[in-house]
Motif scaffolding. Structure first.
Motif, PDB file in Angstrom:
ATOM      1  N   LYS A   1      -5.982  -1.854  -0.542  1.00  0.00           N
ATOM      2  CA  LYS A   1      -6.029  -3.100   0.213  1.00  0.00           C
ATOM      3  C   LYS A   1      -6.438  -2.820   1.653  1.00  0.00           C
ATOM      4  O   LYS A   1      -5.774  -2.071   2.365  1.00  0.00           O
ATOM      5  CB  LYS A   1      -4.667  -3.794   0.176  1.00  0.00           C
ATOM      6  N   LEU A   2      -7.548  -3.432   2.022  1.00  0.00           N
ATOM      7  CA  LEU A   2      -7.987  -3.394   3.408  1.00  0.00           C
ATOM      8  C   LEU A   2      -7.631  -4.740   4.022  1.00  0.00           C
ATOM      9  O   LEU A   2      -8.136  -5.782   3.614  1.00  0.00           O
ATOM     10  CB  LEU A   2      -9.501  -3.171   3.488  1.00  0.00           C
ATOM     11  N   HIS A   3      -6.739  -4.736   5.009  1.00  0.00           N
ATOM     12  CA  HIS A   3      -6.244  -5.980   5.585  1.00  0.00           C
ATOM     13  C   HIS A   3      -7.038  -6.364   6.838  1.00  0.00           C
ATOM     14  O   HIS A   3      -7.795  -5.559   7.389  1.00  0.00           O
ATOM     15  CB  HIS A   3      -4.762  -5.837   5.939  1.00  0.00           C
ATOM     16  N   GLN A   4      -6.821  -7.592   7.269  1.00  0.00           N
ATOM     17  CA  GLN A   4      -7.458  -8.072   8.490  1.00  0.00           C
ATOM     18  C   GLN A   4      -6.862  -7.352   9.698  1.00  0.00           C
ATOM     19  O   GLN A   4      -5.663  -7.108   9.770  1.00  0.00           O
ATOM     20  CB  GLN A   4      -7.233  -9.576   8.632  1.00  0.00           C
ATOM     21  N   ASN A   5      -7.727  -6.973  10.603  1.00  0.00           N
ATOM     22  CA  ASN A   5      -7.251  -6.310  11.828  1.00  0.00           C
ATOM     23  C   ASN A   5      -6.381  -7.254  12.654  1.00  0.00           C
ATOM     24  O   ASN A   5      -6.479  -8.482  12.536  1.00  0.00           O
ATOM     25  CB  ASN A   5      -8.438  -5.842  12.664  1.00  0.00           C
TER      26      ASN A   5
ATOM     27  N   VAL B   1      -4.408  -0.525   6.287  1.00  0.00           N
ATOM     28  CA  VAL B   1      -4.901  -0.121   4.972  1.00  0.00           C
ATOM     29  C   VAL B   1      -3.712   0.289   4.112  1.00  0.00           C
ATOM     30  O   VAL B   1      -2.803   0.974   4.591  1.00  0.00           O
ATOM     31  CB  VAL B   1      -5.883   1.064   5.068  1.00  0.00           C
ATOM     32  N   GLU B   2      -3.719  -0.121   2.844  1.00  0.00           N
ATOM     33  CA  GLU B   2      -2.691   0.296   1.889  1.00  0.00           C
ATOM     34  C   GLU B   2      -3.327   1.066   0.743  1.00  0.00           C
ATOM     35  O   GLU B   2      -4.281   0.591   0.117  1.00  0.00           O
ATOM     36  CB  GLU B   2      -1.952  -0.922   1.330  1.00  0.00           C
ATOM     37  N   LEU B   3      -2.782   2.252   0.454  1.00  0.00           N
ATOM     38  CA  LEU B   3      -3.284   3.091  -0.629  1.00  0.00           C
ATOM     39  C   LEU B   3      -2.147   3.397  -1.601  1.00  0.00           C
ATOM     40  O   LEU B   3      -1.064   3.795  -1.180  1.00  0.00           O
ATOM     41  CB  LEU B   3      -3.839   4.403  -0.066  1.00  0.00           C
ATOM     42  N   GLU B   4      -2.419   3.232  -2.888  1.00  0.00           N
ATOM     43  CA  GLU B   4      -1.405   3.563  -3.893  1.00  0.00           C
ATOM     44  C   GLU B   4      -1.319   5.056  -4.128  1.00  0.00           C
ATOM     45  O   GLU B   4      -0.267   5.583  -4.477  1.00  0.00           O
ATOM     46  CB  GLU B   4      -1.697   2.840  -5.205  1.00  0.00           C
TER      47      GLU B   4
ATOM     48  N   ALA C   1      -2.724  10.024   2.893  1.00  0.00           N
ATOM     49  CA  ALA C   1      -1.635   9.984   1.917  1.00  0.00           C
ATOM     50  C   ALA C   1      -1.442   8.558   1.400  1.00  0.00           C
ATOM     51  O   ALA C   1      -1.874   7.574   2.014  1.00  0.00           O
ATOM     52  CB  ALA C   1      -0.349  10.486   2.568  1.00  0.00           C
ATOM     53  N   ALA C   2      -0.782   8.446   0.259  1.00  0.00           N
ATOM     54  CA  ALA C   2      -0.443   7.126  -0.276  1.00  0.00           C
ATOM     55  C   ALA C   2       0.473   6.408   0.701  1.00  0.00           C
ATOM     56  O   ALA C   2       1.277   7.019   1.413  1.00  0.00           O
ATOM     57  CB  ALA C   2       0.235   7.271  -1.632  1.00  0.00           C
ATOM     58  N   GLY C   3       0.328   5.095   0.754  1.00  0.00           N
ATOM     59  CA  GLY C   3       1.186   4.311   1.637  1.00  0.00           C
ATOM     60  C   GLY C   3       0.373   3.449   2.583  1.00  0.00           C
ATOM     61  O   GLY C   3      -0.828   3.243   2.404  1.00  0.00           O
ATOM     62  N   LYS C   4       1.041   2.939   3.599  1.00  0.00           N
ATOM     63  CA  LYS C   4       0.421   2.055   4.570  1.00  0.00           C
ATOM     64  C   LYS C   4      -0.049   2.848   5.790  1.00  0.00           C
ATOM     65  O   LYS C   4       0.656   3.720   6.282  1.00  0.00           O
ATOM     66  CB  LYS C   4       1.405   0.971   5.002  1.00  0.00           C
ATOM     67  N   HIS C   5      -1.230   2.507   6.266  1.00  0.00           N
ATOM     68  CA  HIS C   5      -1.794   3.160   7.448  1.00  0.00           C
ATOM     69  C   HIS C   5      -2.344   2.098   8.381  1.00  0.00           C
ATOM     70  O   HIS C   5      -2.791   1.029   7.939  1.00  0.00           O
ATOM     71  CB  HIS C   5      -2.925   4.115   7.049  1.00  0.00           C
TER      72      HIS C   5
END
Length: 529
Positions: free
Chosen positions: A447-451, A464-467, A493-497
């Motif tokens: 998931k790429l979110h709005q800035n 950004v969220e990565l599983e 890494a997996a998780g939120k950035h």
């Protein structure tokens, strides 16, 4: 002058088109590059047809992003197609083809069309000539490359071409362009991978044995040119033989007249059906430089206007060609791809047209494509900058290398070498054991979110969220398609950035950030105030 340079010059200047059924042909010499490189029988008889839409096709009027329709209407008030007119060409609830393209819609509905959103390249050049050079050579916008991507591919195993061609193993041209000019796409590192076919009545003095030539530099070159004409004549014989062997075109869907693209594709189908062992065909339709009269004044939905006429020809021609291949029993062997040197700007102009832009959708058609839409709809801002184009989602060279790998079975290293030692993500355009499952999983798991904040003044953050842990790249572009910088290009890494972006000396306006993970990408709009 070196022999190869002489041949390159001579083949271009002495090209005389062969006329066949009222359509002219230029042939490029066939060699066994594909046959030698492809290890599996499933790839050996495959054909690629390149359909060039010459002039810069308006992608926003070809494949309309309905979820952006309100802002698109603001930007194109004098040419926008009213939404009710798009109901017959809907693709889901977010897209529609131009209403004249009902035949292309049928191809999509019958799983014979893939759509790749927003295809272009970084640092977009909006010159027709330069951008065409970039697309045909598969170079970056900063490099001038004289060879074409197909030419380099064919040259891998046949660097001595044209000496010794045609021969028993290579009796036919490998690439044919329909028209009066050689395609730069097939230009090899030293010579175009073949030569132009002369017409049926010309050049006999050079084809026949006219005795020895003087043992001079001029004589050597003249002798070599004579051999080139002899080679051309032999290719001419194989082409005419295939045309005679083929039955008449089986499809009755070709327009009777007024569609040059239809005539060219009809001929391609006939040659394939006649047994010509040609691997690459290049056809062309011009007129897409629609600065003015893209629609008729006050009648953007009428079946009139320059772009309406062009899209009708494209839709009818490709559909009839695909129908012909089906009736000939050939559709599993042939893949087609449209391309144009750039798209058009998001805003229309006062002449009821659009000016040179950046990225645009690209179509790949055939029974072996993965029937899906790659990418997402381009984002249309509420307040469009003058001159803004559609931001790139897919580099066109990724499309090329994916076709080389997926359709022709080219090894990764070969595809990379053809792309001038640049590696690009694999897009699962062609149905293979690797389906679109991975692509779809990434769409769900990444998931790429709005800035935020957005709009911003000095700095902002991109969530950004990565599983799972994966390599991710995020770049920023301005509204003209110029690359501003790379924010991240490494494994996370997996998780939120949260990826920081500092405005620094950038002017106020619209910017785009693009995330890429393998073949998967997303693009979002951000605004600096």
């Amino acid at each position: 002058m070196k022999r190869r340079n002489f041949v390159k010059t001579a083949s271009a200047s002495l090209s005389v088109p062969l006329l066949l059924g009222g359509t002219s042909l230029n042939a490029f010499g066939r060699n066994t590059a594909l046959d030698a490189l492809l290890e599996h029988a499933q790839f050996e008889d495959r054909v690629l047809v390149l359909v060039r839409l010459n002039g810069g096709n308006d992608g926003l009027n070809t494949f309309i992003p309905l979820d952006q329709y309100a802002n698109l209407t603001k930007a194109r008030q004098n040419i926008i197609i009213p939404e009710p007119k798009l109901q017959n060409t809907l693709i889901g609830d977010k897209n529609a083809f131009h209403p004249i393209m009902t035949r292309v819609k049928e191809l999509y509905d019958t799983e014979k069309l893939a759509i790749i959103q927003s295809v272009g390249y970084p640092q977009q050049n909006r010159s027709h000539f330069r951008s065409t050079d970039i697309w045909t050579s598969a170079s970056d916008s900063k490099t001038v490359e004289n060879s074409g991507w197909i030419g380099r591919y064919l040259n891998q195993n046949h660097s001595e071409y044209p000496i010794g061609y045609p021969n028993e193993e290579n009796p036919d041209p490998l690439a044919i362009t329909i028209g009066n000019q050689l395609s730069q796409t097939c230009q090899g590192p030293a010579v175009n991978m073949g030569m132009a076919l002369a017409n049926l009545n010309g050049g006999q003095a050079l084809w026949e044995d006219t005795g020895e030539t003087p043992s001079t530099r001029y004589g050597n070159e003249l002798n070599f040119l004579r051999q080139s004409f002899i080679q051309t004549n032999k290719y001419r014989v194989s082409i005419l033989s295939a045309a005679e062997k083929a039955p008449d075109n089986l499809s009755d869907l070709y327009p009777e007249r007024g569609n040059s693209l239809s005539n060219e594709l009809r001929l391609v189908a006939r040659l394939i059906a006649g047994g010509l062992r040609t691997k690459i065909y290049v056809v062309d339709l011009g007129g897409f430089d629609t600065h003015g009269n893209q629609v008729e004044e006050g009648e953007p939905t009428d079946e009139a206007g320059r772009h309406v006429s062009l899209l009708r020809r494209v839709s009818e021609a490709i559909f009839a060609f695909q129908d012909d291949l089906r009736l000939f029993g050939l559709e599993d062997r042939v893949l087609g791809m449209t391309f144009s040197e750039f798209g058009r700007q998001i805003k229309s102009n006062d002449s009821y047209g659009t000016d040179h832009g950046t990225a645009a959708p690209l179509f790949v058609f055939g029974s072996k494509v993965n029937n899906t839409i790659f990418g997402v709809n381009p984002i249309i801002a509420d307040d469009i900058d003058n001159g803004a184009g559609v931001p790139m989602q897919y580099d066109f060279r990724a499309v090329y290398s994916s076709i080389l790998a997926g359709w022709f079975g080219a090894p990764e290293e070969l595809a990379k070498e053809v792309m001038l030692d640049e590696g690009f993500e694999y897009i699962p355009i062609v149905k293979t054991e690797v389906s679109t499952d991975i692509y779809e999983e990434l769409n769900k798991s990444t998931k790429l979110h709005q800035n935020y904040p957005n709009p911003f003044t000095l700095h902002t953050r991109i969530p950004v969220e990565l599983e799972t842990s994966t390599h991710i790249q995020i770049k920023v572009y301005d509204y003209m398609g110029k690359e501003i910088g790379t924010l991240v290009d490494k494994k996370l890494a997996a998780g939120k950035h949260e990826i920081p972006f500092e405005r620094q000396e950038l002017a106020a306006g619209n910017y785009y950030y693009r995330m890429q993970i393998g073949s998967y990408q997303q693009v979002k709009l951000m605004q600096a105030r």
